[in-house]
Design a protein around this motif. Structure first.
Motif, PDB file in Angstrom:
ATOM      1  N   ASN A  29      98.265 166.885  -7.239  1.00 44.24           N
ATOM      2  CA  ASN A  29      98.487 167.546  -5.959  1.00 44.24           C
ATOM      3  C   ASN A  29      99.494 166.707  -5.167  1.00 44.24           C
ATOM      4  O   ASN A  29      99.180 165.608  -4.712  1.00 44.24           O
ATOM      5  CB  ASN A  29      97.139 167.632  -5.238  1.00 44.24           C
ATOM      6  CG  ASN A  29      97.274 168.163  -3.829  1.00 44.24           C
ATOM      7  OD1 ASN A  29      98.363 168.164  -3.251  1.00 44.24           O
ATOM      8  ND2 ASN A  29      96.169 168.603  -3.283  1.00 44.24           N
ATOM      9  N   PRO A  30     100.722 167.221  -5.001  1.00 44.55           N
ATOM     10  CA  PRO A  30     101.754 166.411  -4.361  1.00 44.55           C
ATOM     11  C   PRO A  30     101.428 166.028  -2.912  1.00 44.55           C
ATOM     12  O   PRO A  30     101.802 164.930  -2.487  1.00 44.55           O
ATOM     13  CB  PRO A  30     103.006 167.291  -4.433  1.00 44.55           C
ATOM     14  CG  PRO A  30     102.583 168.628  -4.903  1.00 44.55           C
ATOM     15  CD  PRO A  30     101.227 168.506  -5.509  1.00 44.55           C
ATOM     16  N   ALA A  31     100.724 166.896  -2.190  1.00 45.55           N
ATOM     17  CA  ALA A  31     100.389 166.554  -0.795  1.00 45.55           C
ATOM     18  C   ALA A  31      99.428 165.366  -0.755  1.00 45.55           C
ATOM     19  O   ALA A  31      99.596 164.439   0.050  1.00 45.55           O
ATOM     20  CB  ALA A  31      99.780 167.772  -0.095  1.00 45.55           C
ATOM     21  N   GLY A  33      99.261 163.213  -3.117  1.00 46.11           N
ATOM     22  CA  GLY A  33     100.079 162.113  -3.632  1.00 46.11           C
ATOM     23  C   GLY A  33     100.908 161.464  -2.545  1.00 46.11           C
ATOM     24  O   GLY A  33     101.064 160.251  -2.502  1.00 46.11           O
ATOM     25  N   LYS A  34     101.428 162.272  -1.634  1.00 47.31           N
ATOM     26  CA  LYS A  34     102.240 161.746  -0.541  1.00 47.31           C
ATOM     27  C   LYS A  34     101.449 160.730   0.281  1.00 47.31           C
ATOM     28  O   LYS A  34     101.957 159.663   0.644  1.00 47.31           O
ATOM     29  CB  LYS A  34     102.715 162.900   0.349  1.00 47.31           C
ATOM     30  CG  LYS A  34     103.621 162.436   1.468  1.00 47.31           C
ATOM     31  CD  LYS A  34     104.113 163.562   2.334  1.00 47.31           C
ATOM     32  CE  LYS A  34     105.075 162.982   3.381  1.00 47.31           C
ATOM     33  NZ  LYS A  34     105.566 163.981   4.305  1.00 47.31           N
ATOM     34  N   LYS A  35     100.204 161.066   0.571  1.00 49.73           N
ATOM     35  CA  LYS A  35      99.343 160.134   1.335  1.00 49.73           C
ATOM     36  C   LYS A  35      99.093 158.855   0.549  1.00 49.73           C
ATOM     37  O   LYS A  35      99.195 157.751   1.077  1.00 49.73           O
ATOM     38  CB  LYS A  35      97.992 160.796   1.646  1.00 49.73           C
ATOM     39  CG  LYS A  35      98.064 161.834   2.716  1.00 49.73           C
ATOM     40  CD  LYS A  35      96.745 161.871   3.530  1.00 49.73           C
ATOM     41  CE  LYS A  35      96.763 163.050   4.487  1.00 49.73           C
ATOM     42  NZ  LYS A  35      96.311 164.300   3.819  1.00 49.73           N
ATOM     43  N   ASP A  47     110.307 158.408  -0.186  1.00 48.27           N
ATOM     44  CA  ASP A  47     110.476 159.588  -1.040  1.00 48.27           C
ATOM     45  C   ASP A  47     110.807 159.197  -2.480  1.00 48.27           C
ATOM     46  O   ASP A  47     111.204 160.038  -3.267  1.00 48.27           O
ATOM     47  CB  ASP A  47     111.595 160.465  -0.472  1.00 48.27           C
ATOM     48  CG  ASP A  47     112.940 159.724  -0.466  1.00 48.27           C
ATOM     49  OD1 ASP A  47     112.950 158.478  -0.680  1.00 48.27           O
ATOM     50  OD2 ASP A  47     113.974 160.369  -0.268  1.00 48.27           O
ATOM     51  N   ASP A  97      98.346 162.750  -8.885  1.00 48.83           N
ATOM     52  CA  ASP A  97      98.832 163.101  -7.547  1.00 48.83           C
ATOM     53  C   ASP A  97     100.127 162.340  -7.209  1.00 48.83           C
ATOM     54  O   ASP A  97     101.090 162.926  -6.710  1.00 48.83           O
ATOM     55  CB  ASP A  97      97.771 162.765  -6.488  1.00 48.83           C
ATOM     56  CG  ASP A  97      96.543 163.671  -6.582  1.00 48.83           C
ATOM     57  OD1 ASP A  97      96.609 164.708  -7.277  1.00 48.83           O
ATOM     58  OD2 ASP A  97      95.511 163.325  -5.965  1.00 48.83           O
ATOM     59  N   LEU A  98     100.122 161.044  -7.457  1.00 47.83           N
ATOM     60  CA  LEU A  98     101.306 160.230  -7.161  1.00 47.83           C
ATOM     61  C   LEU A  98     102.507 160.702  -7.974  1.00 47.83           C
ATOM     62  O   LEU A  98     103.626 160.813  -7.457  1.00 47.83           O
ATOM     63  CB  LEU A  98     101.016 158.750  -7.474  1.00 47.83           C
ATOM     64  CG  LEU A  98     100.094 158.031  -6.492  1.00 47.83           C
ATOM     65  CD1 LEU A  98      99.496 156.773  -7.128  1.00 47.83           C
ATOM     66  CD2 LEU A  98     100.852 157.673  -5.205  1.00 47.83           C
ATOM     67  N   TRP A 101     103.881 163.895  -6.597  1.00 45.72           N
ATOM     68  CA  TRP A 101     104.630 163.670  -5.353  1.00 45.72           C
ATOM     69  C   TRP A 101     106.036 163.140  -5.631  1.00 45.72           C
ATOM     70  O   TRP A 101     107.034 163.690  -5.167  1.00 45.72           O
ATOM     71  CB  TRP A 101     103.853 162.714  -4.433  1.00 45.72           C
ATOM     72  CG  TRP A 101     104.708 162.128  -3.341  1.00 45.72           C
ATOM     73  CD1 TRP A 101     105.065 160.828  -3.188  1.00 45.72           C
ATOM     74  CD2 TRP A 101     105.350 162.847  -2.259  1.00 45.72           C
ATOM     75  NE1 TRP A 101     105.888 160.670  -2.100  1.00 45.72           N
ATOM     76  CE2 TRP A 101     106.077 161.895  -1.511  1.00 45.72           C
ATOM     77  CE3 TRP A 101     105.386 164.178  -1.860  1.00 45.72           C
ATOM     78  CZ2 TRP A 101     106.825 162.237  -0.378  1.00 45.72           C
ATOM     79  CZ3 TRP A 101     106.144 164.521  -0.739  1.00 45.72           C
ATOM     80  CH2 TRP A 101     106.833 163.551  -0.008  1.00 45.72           C
ATOM     81  N   LYS A 104     108.675 165.474  -7.166  1.00 45.99           N
ATOM     82  CA  LYS A 104     109.236 166.509  -6.289  1.00 45.99           C
ATOM     83  C   LYS A 104     110.474 166.055  -5.516  1.00 45.99           C
ATOM     84  O   LYS A 104     111.219 166.873  -4.995  1.00 45.99           O
ATOM     85  CB  LYS A 104     108.172 166.921  -5.252  1.00 45.99           C
ATOM     86  CG  LYS A 104     107.331 168.098  -5.675  1.00 45.99           C
ATOM     87  CD  LYS A 104     106.376 168.491  -4.553  1.00 45.99           C
ATOM     88  CE  LYS A 104     107.142 168.944  -3.316  1.00 45.99           C
ATOM     89  NZ  LYS A 104     106.378 169.867  -2.486  1.00 45.99           N
TER      90      LYS A 104
END
Ligand code: HEC
Ligand code: HEC
Length: 205
Positions: A29-31, A33-35, A47, A97-98, A101, A104
């Motif tokens: 889950n990229p969202a 992963g962002k966290k 990024d 997840d990471l 992210w 992307k």
């Protein structure tokens, strides 16, 4: 009939590759992963466009390649002490997840300045006398790689990092390449070729 046989063979090989890497199929889950990537940003940038050439850019890299590297830093089959400590506490879900992210992101590619002819030739044509295959045959004409085949994107990667990776494959210090693909190639590269092809890769798009 012949066609079917070849297709069946290709399918078999595909399955064998999937079997060896089945964990990469976990979807991240990229969202999320962002966290989780806040702890990575000091070195790899927010990024995935790292600020220092010794930290590889992760932005736009293939998700399966990123996940494979993180699993291998964790298991230390890619031995590198900084990343081993960072990957050690990561769960399979964190890794998925990471990876989702950073995959992307879009990689920032430096402007060309200078003469890249020697590196470009090695990248696109290889060196028949020395038995060096064209890098492009696996990493792609634009350095885009091939996620399913396990070939990482190399376009826009820092020259210093690419050289370090090639030297480590050459010395057998990095040994996480399937079937020794990169070790066999890097063993045939001289120091000048490593420098030239690394410079070319950093501006390739
Ligand atoms: C203290 C700096 C630092 C931090 C923080 C850090 N890394 Fe790294 N990372 C590195 C270095 C250095 C390398 C290159 C290792 C080598 O040369 O083999 C690397 C390599 C990688 C690679 C391999 C890239 C490639 O092209 O093969 C991945 C993937 C990666 N890091 C992911 C992460 C993630 C995800 C985080 C956060 C959870 C993170 N890193 C945090 C320093 C860091
Ligand atoms: C037969 C296919 C093949 C060819 C040809 C090939 N590579 Fe690779 N390369 C790979 C694979 C597979 C990996 C990923 C290894 C792994 O899983 O860590 C890789 C990894 C790399 C990496 C490390 C990327 C990173 O982010 O750490 C660099 C740099 C690289 N190759 C450069 C080159 C260069 C330069 C050439 C030409 C001289 C070349 N490769 C030719 C298959 C190939």
């Amino acid at each position: 009939m012949k066609k079917i046989t070849i297709k069946a063979l290709a399918f078999g090989i595909g399955l064998a590759a999937l079997g060896a890497n089945s964990w990469v199929l976990a979807e991240g889950n990229p969202a999320a992963g962002k966290k989780k990537a806040e702890t990575c940003s000091g070195c790899h940038g927010e990024d995935g466009n790292s600020n220092a050439p010794i930290f590889p850019k992760l932005a736009g890299q293939h998700v399966a390649y990123l996940a494979k590297q993180l699993q291998e830093f964790k298991s230390q089959s890619r031995g590198e002490s900084t990343m081993a400590a960072i990957a050690e506490p990561l769960s399979d879900e964190d890794i998925a997840d990471l990876s989702a992210w950073f995959a992307k992101g879009s990689v920032h590619i430096e402007e060309e300045e200078g003469d890249y002819a020697v590196g470009e030739r090695l990248y696109r044509v290889g060196n028949l006398q020395k038995g060096i295959p064209a890098c492009a045959s696996c990493h792609g004409p634009h350095g885009e790689g091939n996620g399913e085949a396990g070939f990482p994107a190399v376009r826009g990667q820092y020259s210093a990092y690419v050289s370090k990776a090639l030297r480590e494959f050459k010395a057998g210090e990095r040994r996480n390449d399937r079937n020794q693909m990169m070790r066999d190639i890097a063993a045939k590269l001289g120091e000048e070729e490593i420098g030239a092809v690394s410079d070319f890769v950093s501006v390739l798009k």
